[in-house]
Design a protein around this motif. Structure first.
Motif, PDB file in Angstrom:
ATOM      1  N   VAL A 317       0.872  -1.179   0.000  1.00 44.69           N
ATOM      2  CA  VAL A 317       0.000   0.000   0.000  1.00 44.69           C
ATOM      3  C   VAL A 317       0.905   1.224   0.000  1.00 44.69           C
ATOM      4  O   VAL A 317       1.725   1.401   0.907  1.00 44.69           O
ATOM      5  CB  VAL A 317      -0.916   0.024   1.238  1.00 44.69           C
ATOM      6  N   ARG A 318       0.783   2.049  -1.033  1.00 39.67           N
ATOM      7  CA  ARG A 318       1.656   3.211  -1.082  1.00 39.67           C
ATOM      8  C   ARG A 318       0.939   4.414  -1.692  1.00 39.67           C
ATOM      9  O   ARG A 318      -0.081   4.277  -2.386  1.00 39.67           O
ATOM     10  CB  ARG A 318       2.932   2.911  -1.870  1.00 39.67           C
ATOM     11  N   ASN A 319       1.470   5.596  -1.417  1.00 36.09           N
ATOM     12  CA  ASN A 319       0.943   6.846  -1.982  1.00 36.09           C
ATOM     13  C   ASN A 319       2.095   7.793  -2.256  1.00 36.09           C
ATOM     14  O   ASN A 319       3.157   7.719  -1.618  1.00 36.09           O
ATOM     15  CB  ASN A 319      -0.056   7.501  -1.025  1.00 36.09           C
ATOM     16  N   ASN A 338      -0.801   0.828  15.708  1.00 39.45           N
ATOM     17  CA  ASN A 338      -1.978  -0.012  15.925  1.00 39.45           C
ATOM     18  C   ASN A 338      -1.954  -1.232  15.015  1.00 39.45           C
ATOM     19  O   ASN A 338      -2.207  -2.358  15.445  1.00 39.45           O
ATOM     20  CB  ASN A 338      -3.236   0.828  15.677  1.00 39.45           C
ATOM     21  N   ILE A 339      -1.629  -1.018  13.748  1.00 38.64           N
ATOM     22  CA  ILE A 339      -1.545  -2.122  12.778  1.00 38.64           C
ATOM     23  C   ILE A 339      -0.434  -3.087  13.174  1.00 38.64           C
ATOM     24  O   ILE A 339      -0.609  -4.311  13.138  1.00 38.64           O
ATOM     25  CB  ILE A 339      -1.312  -1.570  11.362  1.00 38.64           C
ATOM     26  N   ALA A 340       0.722  -2.534  13.555  1.00 38.71           N
ATOM     27  CA  ALA A 340       1.859  -3.378  13.943  1.00 38.71           C
ATOM     28  C   ALA A 340       1.521  -4.231  15.155  1.00 38.71           C
ATOM     29  O   ALA A 340       1.905  -5.411  15.230  1.00 38.71           O
ATOM     30  CB  ALA A 340       3.082  -2.510  14.229  1.00 38.71           C
ATOM     31  N   ALA A 341       0.780  -3.658  16.128  1.00 45.32           N
ATOM     32  CA  ALA A 341       0.400  -4.415  17.324  1.00 45.32           C
ATOM     33  C   ALA A 341      -0.504  -5.587  16.964  1.00 45.32           C
ATOM     34  O   ALA A 341      -0.362  -6.687  17.514  1.00 45.32           O
ATOM     35  CB  ALA A 341      -0.309  -3.481  18.313  1.00 45.32           C
ATOM     36  N   LYS A 342      -1.424  -5.386  16.036  1.00 45.50           N
ATOM     37  CA  LYS A 342      -2.306  -6.475  15.612  1.00 45.50           C
ATOM     38  C   LYS A 342      -1.512  -7.606  14.969  1.00 45.50           C
ATOM     39  O   LYS A 342      -1.724  -8.786  15.284  1.00 45.50           O
ATOM     40  CB  LYS A 342      -3.348  -5.946  14.613  1.00 45.50           C
ATOM     41  N   TYR A 343      -0.607  -7.253  14.065  1.00 44.90           N
ATOM     42  CA  TYR A 343       0.185  -8.290  13.387  1.00 44.90           C
ATOM     43  C   TYR A 343       1.078  -9.039  14.364  1.00 44.90           C
ATOM     44  O   TYR A 343       1.263 -10.253  14.256  1.00 44.90           O
ATOM     45  CB  TYR A 343       1.028  -7.662  12.277  1.00 44.90           C
ATOM     46  N   GLN A 344       1.640  -8.319  15.326  1.00 47.09           N
ATOM     47  CA  GLN A 344       2.518  -8.963  16.293  1.00 47.09           C
ATOM     48  C   GLN A 344       1.758  -9.972  17.141  1.00 47.09           C
ATOM     49  O   GLN A 344       2.250 -11.059  17.445  1.00 47.09           O
ATOM     50  CB  GLN A 344       3.163  -7.891  17.187  1.00 47.09           C
ATOM     51  N   LEU A 345       0.527  -9.641  17.516  1.00 48.03           N
ATOM     52  CA  LEU A 345      -0.288 -10.546  18.323  1.00 48.03           C
ATOM     53  C   LEU A 345      -0.807 -11.726  17.505  1.00 48.03           C
ATOM     54  O   LEU A 345      -0.894 -12.844  18.004  1.00 48.03           O
ATOM     55  CB  LEU A 345      -1.468  -9.780  18.936  1.00 48.03           C
ATOM     56  N   LEU A 346      -1.121 -11.476  16.241  1.00 50.89           N
ATOM     57  CA  LEU A 346      -1.732 -12.523  15.420  1.00 50.89           C
ATOM     58  C   LEU A 346      -0.715 -13.463  14.793  1.00 50.89           C
ATOM     59  O   LEU A 346      -0.945 -14.675  14.718  1.00 50.89           O
ATOM     60  CB  LEU A 346      -2.567 -11.875  14.298  1.00 50.89           C
ATOM     61  N   ALA A 347       0.411 -12.935  14.341  1.00 57.94           N
ATOM     62  CA  ALA A 347       1.329 -13.752  13.542  1.00 57.94           C
ATOM     63  C   ALA A 347       2.791 -13.565  13.900  1.00 57.94           C
ATOM     64  O   ALA A 347       3.657 -14.090  13.208  1.00 57.94           O
ATOM     65  CB  ALA A 347       1.136 -13.436  12.053  1.00 57.94           C
ATOM     66  N   LYS A 348       3.074 -12.864  14.980  1.00 56.66           N
ATOM     67  CA  LYS A 348       4.459 -12.639  15.412  1.00 56.66           C
ATOM     68  C   LYS A 348       5.307 -12.025  14.293  1.00 56.66           C
ATOM     69  O   LYS A 348       6.472 -12.354  14.104  1.00 56.66           O
ATOM     70  CB  LYS A 348       5.087 -13.956  15.871  1.00 56.66           C
ATOM     71  N   THR A 349       4.703 -11.134  13.540  1.00 57.40           N
ATOM     72  CA  THR A 349       5.408 -10.437  12.472  1.00 57.40           C
ATOM     73  C   THR A 349       4.873  -9.020  12.406  1.00 57.40           C
ATOM     74  O   THR A 349       3.848  -8.706  13.010  1.00 57.40           O
ATOM     75  CB  THR A 349       5.210 -11.154  11.126  1.00 57.40           C
ATOM     76  N   GLU A 350       5.552  -8.150  11.677  1.00 59.26           N
ATOM     77  CA  GLU A 350       5.142  -6.751  11.603  1.00 59.26           C
ATOM     78  C   GLU A 350       5.247  -6.249  10.167  1.00 59.26           C
ATOM     79  O   GLU A 350       6.031  -6.787   9.373  1.00 59.26           O
ATOM     80  CB  GLU A 350       6.027  -5.881  12.513  1.00 59.26           C
ATOM     81  N   PRO A 351       4.452  -5.215   9.843  1.00 61.34           N
ATOM     82  CA  PRO A 351       4.563  -4.611   8.507  1.00 61.34           C
ATOM     83  C   PRO A 351       5.901  -3.901   8.348  1.00 61.34           C
ATOM     84  O   PRO A 351       6.573  -3.566   9.329  1.00 61.34           O
ATOM     85  CB  PRO A 351       3.401  -3.610   8.478  1.00 61.34           C
ATOM     86  N   SER A 352       6.262  -3.676   7.098  1.00 61.95           N
ATOM     87  CA  SER A 352       7.471  -2.919   6.776  1.00 61.95           C
ATOM     88  C   SER A 352       7.055  -1.551   6.243  1.00 61.95           C
ATOM     89  O   SER A 352       6.112  -1.449   5.444  1.00 61.95           O
ATOM     90  CB  SER A 352       8.297  -3.673   5.729  1.00 61.95           C
ATOM     91  N   ILE A 363       4.299  -2.270   3.597  1.00 61.53           N
ATOM     92  CA  ILE A 363       4.209  -3.647   3.105  1.00 61.53           C
ATOM     93  C   ILE A 363       3.607  -4.513   4.197  1.00 61.53           C
ATOM     94  O   ILE A 363       4.197  -4.682   5.269  1.00 61.53           O
ATOM     95  CB  ILE A 363       5.588  -4.181   2.689  1.00 61.53           C
ATOM     96  N   LEU A 364       2.425  -5.046   3.931  1.00 58.63           N
ATOM     97  CA  LEU A 364       1.684  -5.824   4.918  1.00 58.63           C
ATOM     98  C   LEU A 364       1.789  -7.311   4.618  1.00 58.63           C
ATOM     99  O   LEU A 364       1.568  -7.724   3.486  1.00 58.63           O
ATOM    100  CB  LEU A 364       0.199  -5.425   4.914  1.00 58.63           C
ATOM    101  N   PRO A 365       2.107  -8.150   5.611  1.00 62.94           N
ATOM    102  CA  PRO A 365       2.050  -9.594   5.393  1.00 62.94           C
ATOM    103  C   PRO A 365       0.599 -10.054   5.236  1.00 62.94           C
ATOM    104  O   PRO A 365      -0.271  -9.657   6.014  1.00 62.94           O
ATOM    105  CB  PRO A 365       2.666 -10.180   6.668  1.00 62.94           C
ATOM    106  N   LEU A 366       0.337 -10.844   4.209  1.00 64.97           N
ATOM    107  CA  LEU A 366      -0.970 -11.478   4.062  1.00 64.97           C
ATOM    108  C   LEU A 366      -0.898 -12.873   4.692  1.00 64.97           C
ATOM    109  O   LEU A 366       0.071 -13.595   4.491  1.00 64.97           O
ATOM    110  CB  LEU A 366      -1.348 -11.586   2.585  1.00 64.97           C
ATOM    111  N   LEU A 367      -1.920 -13.218   5.442  1.00 68.05           N
ATOM    112  CA  LEU A 367      -1.903 -14.473   6.193  1.00 68.05           C
ATOM    113  C   LEU A 367      -2.745 -15.521   5.491  1.00 68.05           C
ATOM    114  O   LEU A 367      -3.786 -15.225   4.901  1.00 68.05           O
ATOM    115  CB  LEU A 367      -2.416 -14.253   7.611  1.00 68.05           C
ATOM    116  N   MET A 368      -2.291 -16.771   5.580  1.00 71.09           N
ATOM    117  CA  MET A 368      -3.002 -17.871   4.948  1.00 71.09           C
ATOM    118  C   MET A 368      -4.289 -18.185   5.717  1.00 71.09           C
ATOM    119  O   MET A 368      -4.271 -18.200   6.939  1.00 71.09           O
ATOM    120  CB  MET A 368      -2.128 -19.116   4.903  1.00 71.09           C
TER     121      MET A 368
END
Length: 372
Positions: A317-319, A338-352, A363-368
């Motif tokens: 996602v970019r502008n 806020n987004i980073a906290a969600k990813y860390q709790l859900l998948a132990k990873t963070e956006p770039s 850059i957001l990780p998409l989860l299976m």
């Protein structure tokens, strides 16, 4: 015999106690003091307790071998846990632990008895009935050890997951509240109603569509706390409605390009993730027909997906950057945190996040999707 004991001690792996799990240390302290003497007595016979020297020597030797076996099992157990760490992977983890225990411990037992026989230690002679009894007891001890280990580990993971779920609920509610505040604030309502007012007189059909899209936006905002993850197709459908409101207001001043292959539509991400990023872009950049804000959302394969099985791809996602004068860029970090906290709790990873070449890129990780 003393030479053999020296060889065994010199060949023991030097593994620090800090590398062992707490369960392993408790096994050694609680199980070995009585289990090893009992097994040694069955192997050697009455001579084990009739001679003090034999008792001390055999006990120390077998404790040394047993400790080596325990360290080996602990290292293999840690490797299995690293491979299957999740609470939902209990049965694959248990099957492999049982296989490892049932293979490793008999090797040490037979190896010890063969050494007894080869070096004629303690006047030992091979006895098939005693060996069978020792193996049966070993199987029972293995089942008990794996059961206790897995119960302890699973309870710990269950408790950890419960805490993370509560934290995630809190983050989701905070995200929902922040989004509602931003959309229900007088400034947003004024702009939306002003756009609607101008449409009613001149373009009644578009006014009706505007009201419909606006209702979809608020409905989605109110329902986002019902799930931890949503499909990319659902999130994009919401962004389509949200973008319609922005397009009605800014006209040629804003553009959105979405490039999502069909295969990615069922992948998962936290709800409202895209809305926060689009809102940040609108909030902190100049928007005009002469300098349009260009938004881009596209999906690409994840180069790490073969390692991290929970990741299926990446959402970019970019502008283009055309910051408003006097606007603090740091305010972007609230939504991103806020987004980073969600990813860390859900998948132990963070956006770039990148801010270069005239673009602000996330850059957001998409989860299976989890298999049923």
């Amino acid at each position: 015999m003393n030479k053999f004991i020296t060889i065994v001690n010199n060949q023991m792996p030097r593994v620090g106690l800090s590398s062992l799990r707490t369960q392993t240390l408790w096994h050694f302290l609680l199980l070995f003091p009585w289990f090893i003497p009992l097994i040694t007595y069955w192997a050697i016979g009455p001579s084990y307790i009739e001679s003090f020297q034999t008792f001390i020597t055999a006990t120390v030797l077998n404790l040394t071998i047993a400790a080596t076996c325990l360290v080996t099992l602990d290292l293999l157990t840690q490797a299995i846990i690293r491979r299957y760490p999740n609470y939902g992977q209990t049965w694959p983890r248990v099957r492999r632990l049982l296989l490892v225990f049932m293979l490793v411990t008999p090797l040490f037992i037979f190896g010890t008895l063969l050494c007894y026989d080869w070096f004629h230690l303690f006047n030992y002679t091979f006895d098939s009935s005693n060996t069978y009894l020792i193996l049966m007891i070993n199987i029972g001890a293995n089942l008990l050890s794996v059961g206790i280990d897995e119960t302890t580990y699973s309870l710990g993971k269950w408790r950890e997951n419960a805490i993370e779920r509560e934290q995630l609920k809190k983050v989701n509610l905070q995200s929902q509240l922040a989004s509602l505040k931003s959309q229900v604030n007088p400034h947003f309502l004024f702009n939306s109603l002003n756009s609607l007012s101008s449409l009613i007189a001149d373009e009644p059909e578009q006014a009706e569509q505007f009201v419909d899209e606006m209702s979809k936006v608020y409905r989605y905002l109110l329902q986002t706390n019902e799930s931890e993850l949503t499909t990319l197709s659902t999130e994009l459908s919401f962004i389509d409605s949200y973008y319609h409101l922005l397009k009605t207001r800014y006209r040629a001043g804003i553009r959105l390009e979405v490039d999502i292959p069909a295969d990615y539509q069922s992948y998962l991400l936290p709800p409202l993730t895209l809305q926060m990023l689009v809102e940040n872009a609108v909030k902190h950049n100049v928007i005009s027909a002469s300098k349009p804000l260009m938004l881009e959302i596209r999906a690409v394969p994840d180069e790490y997906s073969s390692v991290h099985t929970y990741q299926a791809g990446q959402l970019i996602v970019r502008n283009n950057l055309q910051r408003k004068s006097g606007t603090g860029v740091l305010s972007n970090h609230v939504g991103l945190s806020n987004i980073a906290a969600k990813y860390q709790l859900l998948a132990k990873t963070e956006p770039s996040v990148r801010d270069d070449d005239g673009y602000f890129t996330v850059i957001l990780p998409l989860l299976m999707p989890q298999k049923a």
